[in-house]
Design a protein around this motif. Structure first.
Motif, PDB file in Angstrom:
ATOM      1  N   TYR A   1      10.865 -12.411  -1.307  1.00 26.71           N
ATOM      2  CA  TYR A   1      11.903 -12.792  -0.258  1.00 26.71           C
ATOM      3  C   TYR A   1      12.521 -14.164  -0.654  1.00 26.71           C
ATOM      4  CZ  TYR A   1      13.107 -14.326   4.300  1.00 26.71           C
ATOM      5  OH  TYR A   1      13.758 -14.604   5.570  1.00 26.71           O
ATOM      6  N   TYR A   2      12.116 -15.180  -1.377  1.00 23.25           N
ATOM      7  CA  TYR A   2      12.636 -16.235  -1.839  1.00 23.25           C
ATOM      8  C   TYR A   2      14.013 -15.963  -2.574  1.00 23.25           C
ATOM      9  CZ  TYR A   2      13.706 -20.444  -4.401  1.00 23.25           C
ATOM     10  OH  TYR A   2      14.454 -21.471  -4.939  1.00 23.25           O
ATOM     11  N   PHE A   3      13.834 -14.960  -3.570  1.00 20.77           N
ATOM     12  CA  PHE A   3      14.939 -14.682  -4.300  1.00 20.77           C
ATOM     13  C   PHE A   3      16.038 -13.712  -3.763  1.00 20.77           C
ATOM     14  CE2 PHE A   3      12.206 -15.920  -7.903  1.00 20.77           C
ATOM     15  CZ  PHE A   3      13.354 -16.616  -8.794  1.00 20.77           C
ATOM     16  N   HIS A   4      15.650 -13.063  -2.804  1.00 21.21           N
ATOM     17  CA  HIS A   4      16.478 -11.908  -2.221  1.00 21.21           C
ATOM     18  C   HIS A   4      16.834 -12.000  -0.589  1.00 21.21           C
ATOM     19  CE1 HIS A   4      16.020  -9.407  -5.732  1.00 21.21           C
ATOM     20  NE2 HIS A   4      14.928  -9.561  -5.778  1.00 21.21           N
ATOM     21  N   LYS A   5      16.387 -13.354  -0.130  1.00 21.60           N
ATOM     22  CA  LYS A   5      16.615 -13.586   1.353  1.00 21.60           C
ATOM     23  C   LYS A   5      17.954 -13.264   1.959  1.00 21.60           C
ATOM     24  CE  LYS A   5      16.835 -18.575   0.388  1.00 21.60           C
ATOM     25  NZ  LYS A   5      15.943 -19.943   0.420  1.00 21.60           N
ATOM     26  N   HIS A   6      19.066 -13.393   1.015  1.00 22.97           N
ATOM     27  CA  HIS A   6      20.288 -13.327   1.510  1.00 22.97           C
ATOM     28  C   HIS A   6      20.902 -11.507   1.257  1.00 22.97           C
ATOM     29  CE1 HIS A   6      20.800 -17.430   2.285  1.00 22.97           C
ATOM     30  NE2 HIS A   6      20.575 -17.708   0.888  1.00 22.97           N
ATOM     31  N   GLU A   7      20.106 -10.884   0.877  1.00 19.75           N
ATOM     32  CA  GLU A   7      20.212  -9.507   0.621  1.00 19.75           C
ATOM     33  C   GLU A   7      19.630  -8.744   1.866  1.00 19.75           C
ATOM     34  OE1 GLU A   7      19.408  -8.391  -3.574  1.00 19.75           O
ATOM     35  OE2 GLU A   7      19.348 -10.368  -4.108  1.00 19.75           O
ATOM     36  N   TYR A   8      20.071  -8.622   2.862  1.00 25.00           N
ATOM     37  CA  TYR A   8      19.598  -8.026   4.165  1.00 25.00           C
ATOM     38  C   TYR A   8      19.062  -6.603   3.844  1.00 25.00           C
ATOM     39  CZ  TYR A   8      19.183  -6.968   8.871  1.00 25.00           C
ATOM     40  OH  TYR A   8      18.827  -6.534  10.286  1.00 25.00           O
ATOM     41  N   HIS A   9      19.643  -5.739   2.985  1.00 26.20           N
ATOM     42  CA  HIS A   9      19.193  -4.555   2.716  1.00 26.20           C
ATOM     43  C   HIS A   9      18.030  -4.322   1.744  1.00 26.20           C
ATOM     44  CE1 HIS A   9      21.949  -2.876   5.898  1.00 26.20           C
ATOM     45  NE2 HIS A   9      22.949  -3.480   5.015  1.00 26.20           N
ATOM     46  N   TYR A  10      17.707  -5.313   1.153  1.00 26.35           N
ATOM     47  CA  TYR A  10      16.761  -5.215  -0.259  1.00 26.35           C
ATOM     48  C   TYR A  10      15.504  -5.002   0.157  1.00 26.35           C
ATOM     49  CZ  TYR A  10      13.803  -6.500  -4.143  1.00 26.35           C
ATOM     50  OH  TYR A  10      12.832  -6.454  -5.060  1.00 26.35           O
ATOM     51  N   SER A  11      15.036  -3.954  -0.402  1.00 28.62           N
ATOM     52  CA  SER A  11      13.571  -3.294  -0.091  1.00 28.62           C
ATOM     53  C   SER A  11      12.843  -3.106  -1.238  1.00 28.62           C
ATOM     54  CB  SER A  11      13.983  -1.430   0.725  1.00 28.62           C
ATOM     55  OG  SER A  11      14.588  -1.885   1.662  1.00 28.62           O
ATOM     56  N   ALA A  12      11.441  -2.825  -1.124  1.00 27.17           N
ATOM     57  CA  ALA A  12      10.623  -2.725  -2.201  1.00 27.17           C
ATOM     58  C   ALA A  12       9.207  -2.240  -1.659  1.00 27.17           C
ATOM     59  CB  ALA A  12      10.339  -3.832  -3.134  1.00 27.17           C
ATOM     60  N   VAL A  13       8.436  -1.521  -2.476  1.00 23.21           N
ATOM     61  CA  VAL A  13       7.372  -1.316  -2.196  1.00 23.21           C
ATOM     62  C   VAL A  13       6.187  -1.119  -3.435  1.00 23.21           C
ATOM     63  CG1 VAL A  13       7.694   0.208  -0.436  1.00 23.21           C
ATOM     64  CG2 VAL A  13       7.712   1.354  -2.786  1.00 23.21           C
TER      65      VAL A  13
ATOM     66  N   GLY B   1      10.702  -4.408  -9.298  1.00 26.50           N
ATOM     67  CA  GLY B   1      10.548  -5.678  -8.447  1.00 26.50           C
ATOM     68  C   GLY B   1       9.830  -6.568  -9.549  1.00 26.50           C
ATOM     69  N   HIS B   2      10.611  -7.269 -10.487  1.00 29.23           N
ATOM     70  CA  HIS B   2      10.220  -8.232 -11.528  1.00 29.23           C
ATOM     71  C   HIS B   2       9.587  -9.564 -10.614  1.00 29.23           C
ATOM     72  CE1 HIS B   2      11.472  -5.735 -14.914  1.00 29.23           C
ATOM     73  NE2 HIS B   2      12.504  -5.714 -14.355  1.00 29.23           N
ATOM     74  N   ASP B   3      10.300  -9.833  -9.438  1.00 26.25           N
ATOM     75  CA  ASP B   3      10.006 -11.115  -8.961  1.00 26.25           C
ATOM     76  C   ASP B   3       8.654 -10.957  -8.275  1.00 26.25           C
ATOM     77  OD1 ASP B   3      11.093  -9.281  -6.787  1.00 26.25           O
ATOM     78  OD2 ASP B   3      13.016 -10.416  -7.086  1.00 26.25           O
ATOM     79  N   ALA B   4       8.353  -9.770  -7.717  1.00 24.91           N
ATOM     80  CA  ALA B   4       7.073  -9.430  -7.101  1.00 24.91           C
ATOM     81  C   ALA B   4       5.886  -9.349  -8.108  1.00 24.91           C
ATOM     82  CB  ALA B   4       7.023  -8.361  -6.450  1.00 24.91           C
ATOM     83  N   HIS B   5       6.257  -8.877  -9.312  1.00 29.42           N
ATOM     84  CA  HIS B   5       5.271  -9.068 -10.279  1.00 29.42           C
ATOM     85  C   HIS B   5       4.942 -10.182 -10.760  1.00 29.42           C
ATOM     86  CE1 HIS B   5       6.445  -4.619 -11.855  1.00 29.42           C
ATOM     87  NE2 HIS B   5       6.064  -4.701 -10.729  1.00 29.42           N
TER      88      HIS B   5
ATOM     89  N   PHE C   1       0.925  -1.212   0.091  1.00 27.45           N
ATOM     90  CA  PHE C   1       0.141  -0.006  -0.030  1.00 27.45           C
ATOM     91  C   PHE C   1       0.864   1.268  -0.001  1.00 27.45           C
ATOM     92  CE2 PHE C   1      -2.774  -3.355   1.458  1.00 27.45           C
ATOM     93  CZ  PHE C   1      -3.952  -2.972   0.833  1.00 27.45           C
ATOM     94  N   LEU C   2       2.142   1.218  -0.021  1.00 29.46           N
ATOM     95  CA  LEU C   2       3.039   2.041  -0.458  1.00 29.46           C
ATOM     96  C   LEU C   2       3.470   2.336  -1.964  1.00 29.46           C
ATOM     97  CD1 LEU C   2       4.966   1.585   2.918  1.00 29.46           C
ATOM     98  CD2 LEU C   2       3.337   3.362   2.409  1.00 29.46           C
ATOM     99  N   HIS C   3       4.047   3.649  -2.376  1.00 31.94           N
ATOM    100  CA  HIS C   3       4.510   3.497  -3.673  1.00 31.94           C
ATOM    101  C   HIS C   3       5.515   4.654  -3.572  1.00 31.94           C
ATOM    102  CE1 HIS C   3       0.766   1.837  -4.552  1.00 31.94           C
ATOM    103  NE2 HIS C   3       1.371   1.351  -5.884  1.00 31.94           N
ATOM    104  N   VAL C   4       6.534   4.342  -4.399  1.00 30.19           N
ATOM    105  CA  VAL C   4       7.833   5.524  -4.456  1.00 30.19           C
ATOM    106  C   VAL C   4       7.351   6.958  -4.985  1.00 30.19           C
ATOM    107  CG1 VAL C   4       9.444   3.525  -5.122  1.00 30.19           C
ATOM    108  CG2 VAL C   4       8.485   4.579  -7.035  1.00 30.19           C
ATOM    109  N   ASP C   5       6.365   7.015  -5.741  1.00 29.96           N
ATOM    110  CA  ASP C   5       5.954   8.432  -6.211  1.00 29.96           C
ATOM    111  C   ASP C   5       4.437   8.284  -6.901  1.00 29.96           C
ATOM    112  OD1 ASP C   5       6.232   7.290  -8.890  1.00 29.96           O
ATOM    113  OD2 ASP C   5       8.452   7.871  -9.148  1.00 29.96           O
ATOM    114  N   MET C   6       4.059   9.370  -7.399  1.00 36.84           N
ATOM    115  CA  MET C   6       2.778   9.591  -7.867  1.00 36.84           C
ATOM    116  C   MET C   6       2.294   8.673  -9.162  1.00 36.84           C
ATOM    117  SD  MET C   6      -0.375  10.778  -7.066  1.00 36.84           S
ATOM    118  CE  MET C   6      -0.043  11.964  -5.660  1.00 36.84           C
TER     119      MET C   6
END
Length: 215
Positions: A98-110, A166-170, A51-56
């Motif tokens: 999460y599955y694809f980035h579980k070892h990337e501690y700082h990975y973020s997405a919205v 976030g292609h993996d989330a799509h 429910f968050l987005h980077v911009d309008m």
């Protein structure tokens, strides 16, 4: 075009929470999808990040897409099942991230993209004969071709890390929409088995590539 109550509620929630996130850095950071935060036990991020987005522009694109395809799913399956597909796709999309980035501690997405892609893929399953119009293509595109092409592009984007997307989330959202819709509308296996199988091709391809180390 009429807008259903549940669609209005979801769009409204996205707008209100995204606008708050634009102006409240602490709120945004606390609720975004973040591997480190989730590993600390903050599982609520799996939903709140949707429910968050980077911009309008990001917000408008997702909400316009949702507006155009929500009605198809609701017409076939009803508002309650639409909501289940929406939130199910959101969660499956973030689980795949999460599955694809579980070892990337700082990975973020919205973004609501996973949930919206799930609704799009559900609508294509339910009404594969509909046509889609793209801004840069002046002719209608069969929905099923768009769906398959979109997921193949997502695989390409995941493999080559194309853009800040976030292609993996799509992709995970599409898987969620596909599976949940088939569980709800088992009649699709009888009415349009060939289309069900065709739309599964990119999903199978992703996991084959993952298993063989190509992504």
């Amino acid at each position: 075009m009429d807008i259903n109550f549940i669609t209005l509620i979801i769009i409204g929630a996205n707008v209100v929470l995204s606008l708050k996130g634009f102006n409240d850095f602490s709120f945004f950071e606390k609720n975004k999808f973040n591997i480190g935060g989730i590993q600390r036990g903050e599982q609520s991020r799996m939903v709140s990040s949707g429910f968050l987005h980077v911009d309008m522009q990001h917000l408008l694109f997702n909400m316009i897409t949702l507006f155009f395809f929500a009605g198809v799913v609701i017409d076939y399956l009803g508002q309650t099942n639409f909501a289940i597909i929406y939130f199910g796709s959101l969660i499956v999309g973030n689980l795949l991230s999460y599955y694809f980035h579980k070892h990337e501690y700082h990975y973020s997405a919205v973004g609501a993209s996973g949930a919206v892609t799930g609704i799009l893929y559900s609508a294509i399953l339910l009404n594969p004969e509909m046509s889609l119009y793209m801004f840069f293509v002046p002719i209608p595109i069969p929905a099923y071709l768009f769906g398959i092409g979109y997921l193949l592009y997502s695989i390409y984007g995941m493999k080559n890390k194309v853009g800040n997307i976030g292609h993996d989330a799509h992709f995970g959202g599409a898987i969620g929409g596909y599976v949940i819709t088939l569980l709800m509308a088992t009649w699709l296996f009888e009415k349009n088995l060939a289309m069900v199988a065709l739309l599964a091709v990119p999903i199978v391809l992703l996991f084959v590539m993952r298993k063989t180390g190509h992504i």
